[in-house]
Design an enzyme around this catalytic site. Structure first.
Site, PDB file in Angstrom:
ATOM      1  CG  HIS A  40       2.921  -7.546   4.657  1.00 34.20           C
ATOM      2  ND1 HIS A  40       2.058  -7.706   5.325  1.00 34.20           N
ATOM      3  CD2 HIS A  40       2.218  -6.832   3.553  1.00 34.20           C
ATOM      4  CE1 HIS A  40       0.648  -7.242   5.130  1.00 34.20           C
ATOM      5  NE2 HIS A  40       1.146  -6.583   4.067  1.00 34.20           N
ATOM      6  CB  CYS A  75      -0.811   1.429  -1.998  1.00 39.41           C
ATOM      7  SG  CYS A  75      -1.365   2.779  -1.072  1.00 39.41           S
ATOM      8  CG  HIS A  77       2.407  -5.545  -0.774  1.00 39.79           C
ATOM      9  ND1 HIS A  77       0.997  -5.507  -1.254  1.00 39.79           N
ATOM     10  CD2 HIS A  77       2.216  -5.415   0.505  1.00 39.79           C
ATOM     11  CE1 HIS A  77       0.220  -5.336  -0.489  1.00 39.79           C
ATOM     12  NE2 HIS A  77       0.740  -5.079   0.863  1.00 39.79           N
ATOM     13  CD  GLU A  95      -1.846   1.409  -7.400  1.00 42.02           C
ATOM     14  OE1 GLU A  95      -2.603   2.272  -7.366  1.00 42.02           O
ATOM     15  OE2 GLU A  95      -1.140   0.721  -6.605  1.00 42.02           O
ATOM     16  CD  GLU A 122      -2.866  -3.639   4.122  1.00 41.78           C
ATOM     17  OE1 GLU A 122      -2.056  -4.348   4.202  1.00 41.78           O
ATOM     18  OE2 GLU A 122      -3.482  -3.201   2.709  1.00 41.78           O
ATOM     19  CD  GLU A 124       0.683  -2.805   3.912  1.00 43.90           C
ATOM     20  OE1 GLU A 124       0.190  -3.731   2.922  1.00 43.90           O
ATOM     21  OE2 GLU A 124       0.398  -1.744   3.773  1.00 43.90           O
TER      22      GLU A 124
END
Length: 187
Positions: A40, A75, A77, A95, A122, A124
């Site tokens: 992903h 970090c 998505h 964050e 993960e 990624e």
């Protein structure tokens, strides 16, 4: 509740991709992190201070995986339809309460990592972005336990001497940040 600390009832979708970063579907975030994790799209951001230092964060103990470990600045998505720069700016704000100047993509990496504590994983296709921090930070405690500034050499030393204290992707994306911070176009 943030993307990283979301529970099952608040499980945002992530974009599933192939080895060329072509979208092949979507999945709930937590499902995409259960082994065997499907590939992903993700982002990793490094911000610098203009003096050769990188901003690191220690992930909150409330994170759903890799909690309490040192990582790059932010970090996340991308949501379906969201580009990687939008995601980077959204995650920096969520964050760290941080704002960055221009962000530039400095490369991509594909990696896999398993978290022995949470049992999650993960897999990624990670877009790494680099830019300069504008102003200060105001970390959210459910996202970030602490922050620090470190030179790339200091980050490399941490990764080498105390690997159990860093997120597994930090060693993988650090070379891209090292190259970016030393380039004449630095930012």
């Amino acid at each position: 509740m943030s993307e990283e600390t979301a529970g099952p009832s608040d499980d945002p979708p992530v974009v599933l991709v192939d080895e060329d970063d072509v979208e092949v579907g979507v999945a709930p975030k937590l499902a995409a992190h259960r082994p065997p994790a499907p590939l992903h799209r993700a982002i990793s951001v490094f911000l610098h201070d203009g003096a050769g230092r990188l901003l690191l964060q220690r992930r909150s103990d409330a994170k759903y995986h890799f909690a309490g470990l040192w990582a790059n600045t932010a970090c996340g998505h991308p949501a379906p339809g969201e580009d990687v720069e939008e995601t980077a700016r959204r995650r920096l704000a969520a964050e760290l309460g941080a704002v960055a100047g221009p962000l530039r993509g400095v490369g991509t990496v594909v990696y896999e990592a398993a978290d022995p504590v949470s049992g999650l994983a993960e897999h990624e296709f990670d877009h790494v972005l680099f830019g300069r921090l504008l102003g200060g930070v105001d970390p959210r405690p459910d996202e970030v336990a602490e922050v620090c500034w470190a030179t790339p050499a200091e980050v490399s030393a941490l990764v080498a001497s105390r690997p159990s204290t860093v997120a597994p992707w930090l060693a993988i994306v650090l070379p891209l940040a090292r190259r970016a911070i030393s380039s004449p176009s630095g930012d």
